[in-house]
Write a protein that holds these residues in place. Structure first.
Motif, short mmCIF file in Angstrom:
data_model
loop_
_atom_site.label_atom_id
_atom_site.label_comp_id
_atom_site.label_asym_id
_atom_site.label_seq_id
_atom_site.Cartn_x
_atom_site.Cartn_y
_atom_site.Cartn_z
N GLY A 96 0.78 -1.22 0.00
CA GLY A 96 0.00 0.00 0.00
C GLY A 96 0.82 1.27 0.00
N GLY A 97 2.15 1.15 0.14
CA GLY A 97 3.01 2.31 0.06
C GLY A 97 3.05 3.13 1.34
N ASP A 98 3.77 4.26 1.25
CA ASP A 98 4.02 5.12 2.41
C ASP A 98 2.71 5.59 3.07
N GLU A 99 1.74 5.95 2.26
CA GLU A 99 0.50 6.49 2.82
C GLU A 99 -0.27 5.43 3.60
N ALA A 100 -0.16 4.17 3.18
CA ALA A 100 -0.84 3.10 3.94
C ALA A 100 -0.20 2.93 5.31
N LEU A 101 1.12 3.07 5.37
CA LEU A 101 1.77 2.99 6.69
C LEU A 101 1.34 4.16 7.56
N ARG A 102 1.27 5.34 6.98
CA ARG A 102 0.84 6.51 7.75
C ARG A 102 -0.59 6.31 8.26
N ARG A 103 -1.47 5.81 7.41
CA ARG A 103 -2.85 5.57 7.85
C ARG A 103 -2.89 4.55 8.99
N LEU A 104 -2.08 3.52 8.87
CA LEU A 104 -2.06 2.48 9.90
C LEU A 104 -1.55 3.03 11.22
N ILE A 105 -0.44 3.75 11.19
CA ILE A 105 0.12 4.30 12.43
C ILE A 105 -0.85 5.26 13.08
#
Length: 625
Positions: A229-238
């Motif tokens: 999902g890329g960088d934005e998916a990690l940001r959403r998860l965190i």
């Protein structure tokens, strides 16, 4: 050795026994020993106690002062002494004199003989632990196998797609390429499961771009894998995790990269490049790699530029992703990082990573993977703690192995490469292993280490416990009893319990790869619900009781088939009794443990002056009045 330890002199590094948990260099810390009054015939109390420390390499002896315990006349005596914190790591033990002889008390226990310094207690001025860490219950997620979610992603070139319920390929060359397609948005959408379970911390295996399902072969440290999902998916998860009170820890390989990483490609293409110094490449083009696996070229930590890019300073990978919101790092094969032949940069690497993290986020947690004795790597200002395979997983497996030859479901499993099957050991041997593994660790290192029944690198504990080898849910409950006993130990012993995804459902697995089973979200009726209910109960107990999270550990009674111990904190004291089979009755004097309020398991039989604990298999938890 007597099974009773209730009357053994006791000390550990917890706040009840070391009154300053954050000592300064040159300060004097009060350390205490509890010496119970022993009513057994012929037993006598010590007529003197001394603390023996090592200052600048030389032993020093300081007398302790007896202080009768308030409200406990006839139960025992506190002995107190001032320990000069003369060095960043100060080791010490206690000498107890009995008429014409003496005994030593160190981290491994009480000894009627002279011992080396290897098992001495330790205090560290450098090993200051972020305050939030001991209170966590962790949950480990292997992203490819947790859940689908978010927008569909394109199949990566390296992948062999699999349907979610397909059997896991765990042997042969295709193991790293089987792709189930889990994403970070899938993890985010299932955070409610973690919260329902009582988890407070999410540990993600690697999320960087790579060419495998496990991603320990990083092709970049600059981007989250688009397949996840890329960088934005990690940001959403965190962000979503933080909103519901979950911390998030990432997984970083500082020992090696993948063979497609730009650093390694540049190193191979240009012998004059800075990246050439990042690796140990020989004149014939061969190179050092992790355990000889050519797809994992080993990093050379003698390169200052590599260190600057990876972990030294604010522009490093370590710092960059903390700014994305991570609460800490788990370092893959930390025991090998910086070690290659005659070179040993391991302690320096750990200290620099910790310094970088502290500058970016003073409360970030640094956890090291280490499969064997980690004590020599844990004393200084480096790793906060370790994945405690040696001091928890291995001993617990050998006590609760339900798949030994002759059992209902024999498995013949080995532990992390040992060329011998997992044994079945008596309780005394198991406790000796636990104490040996932790003897030389500062207490802060122990409570900052993680306790695993299993992980993505091991067989499933449910299979070890005798629950089958299918790689799917042990719906018949064959290994449930021992599994739940292991869970009780995981939640009641010191250290941070970490649940590997699916353990709470009764999943099985023969090896690390086989254990990476996709979560059966759409087959909820096949979950082993008694196991799931057990996880709900024991994680709730862990979170509810300060003594389980921050208390000391005092062994009370140990026999082949039962383990009994106290978790002691100034706010409360809890008694834990775990038995794997029927066993001789464990009776304790009421005056020494107090009345018992049942928290889990079965009630104890309390008479006028004795407490008799349940004599059958089970896990029991009591509050001592």
């Amino acid at each position: 050795m007597s099974p009773s330890h209730l009357f053994d002199p006791h000390h550990d590094g917890s706040p009840r026994y070391v009154l300053d948990q954050a000592p300064k260099l040159g300060s004097t810390v009060t350390v205490r020993v509890w010496v119970p009054d022993d009513p057994r015939p012929g037993a006598t109390p010590p007529d003197g106690v001394w603390v023996r420390s090592v200052r600048d390499g030389e032993p020093f002896i300081v007398a302790a002062t007896p202080t009768p315990a308030a409200g406990a006349v006839g139960l025992g005596t506190w002995w107190e002494a001032g320990l000069l914190v003369s060095n960043p790591v100060t080791s010490y033990r206690f000498l107890l004199r009995y008429d014409d002889t003496y005994r030593w008390l160190n981290g491994a226990g009480v000894h009627d003989r002279d011992v080396t310094d290897a098992g001495d207690f330790r205090v560290s001025t450098e090993h200051q632990l972020p305050d939030w860490v001991p209170d966590q219950v962790g949950y480990q997620v292997f992203p490819d196998r947790y859940a689908h979610g978010g927008e569909p992603v394109e199949r990566p070139a390296w992948a062999n797609p699999a349907d979610w319920d397909d059997p896991v390929v765990h042997r042969g060359p295709d193991v790293p390429f089987q792709w189930f397609g889990g994403t970070l948005d899938g993890v985010r959408e299932r955070l409610g499961h973690l919260r329902d379970l009582g988890a407070t911390l999410l540990y993600l295996t690697p999320f960087f771009a790579a060419r495998s399902n496990h991603r320990y072969d990083a092709a970049s440290f600059d981007e989250v894998d688009p397949v996840l999902g890329g960088d934005e998916a990690l940001r959403r998860l965190i962000d979503a995790a933080h909103e519901v009170g979950l911390r998030v820890v990432g997984d970083l390989t500082t020992n090696h990269t993948g063979e497609t990483h730009p650093w390694f490609l540049a190193a191979q293409a240009d012998p004059t490049s800075a990246e050439r110094g990042f690796y140990r490449i020989h004149d014939d083009g061969s190179y050092e790699s992790w355990l000889g696996v050519p797809s994992l070229p080993k990093l050379d930590h003698g390169s200052a530029e590599m260190r600057r890019r990876l972990y030294d300073g604010p522009d490093s990978v370590v710092a960059q992703w903390l700014r994305h919101g991570l609460d800490g790092w788990r370092i893959d094969v930390a025991n090998m990082t910086g070690r290659l032949g005659a070179d040993d940069h391991a302690h320096d690497v750990a200290q620099v990573i910790r310094r970088t993290m502290a500058a970016e986020r003073p409360d970030a947690w640094l956890l090291a993977e280490h499969g064997h004795d980690a004590s020599l790597d844990l004393a200084g200002a480096g790793w906060h703690g370790t994945m405690d395979y040696a001091g928890f997983t291995r001993p617990v497996w050998s006590w609760l192995n339900g798949g030994a030859p002759g059992s209902a479901v024999p498995h013949g499993l080995q532990f992390l490469g040992l060329p011998a099957p997992i044994p079945v050991r008596p309780g005394g041997a198991v406790v000796a292993s636990l104490r040996d593994a932790h003897a030389a660790m500062p207490w802060q290192s122990r409570v900052a280490s993680t306790s695993h029944l299993d992980s993505h690198d091991t067989p499933r504990f449910r299979t070890v416990a005798g629950g089958g080898t299918s790689g799917w849910v042990d719906a018949d409950g064959l290994g449930r009893e021992k599994h739940l006993l292991g869970l009780a130990l995981q939640m009641t012993l010191p250290g941070i319990p970490v649940v590997f995804m699916g353990d709470e459902l009764g999943l099985t697995g023969l090896d690390g790869e086989h254990s990476r089973t996709p979560m059966p979200w759409d087959r909820r009726d096949e979950w082993d619900h008694p196991t799931y209910d057990g996880y709900l109960a024991w994680t709730a107990l862990r979170r509810a009781h300060l003594a389980l999270r921050r208390g000391g550990l005092r062994w009370v009674h140990v026999q082949d088939d039962s383990l009994t111990f106290l978790r002691e904190h100034d706010d409360e004291t809890l008694l834990v009794h775990v038995a794997r089979a029927d066993h001789p009755s464990v009776e304790l004097p009421l005056a020494h443990v107090g009345g018992l309020d049942l928290l889990a398991g079965a009630a104890a039989d309390v008479s006028r002056d004795r407490v008799r604990l349940p004599a059958g298999p089970g896990a029991h938890l009591y509050r001592c009045r």
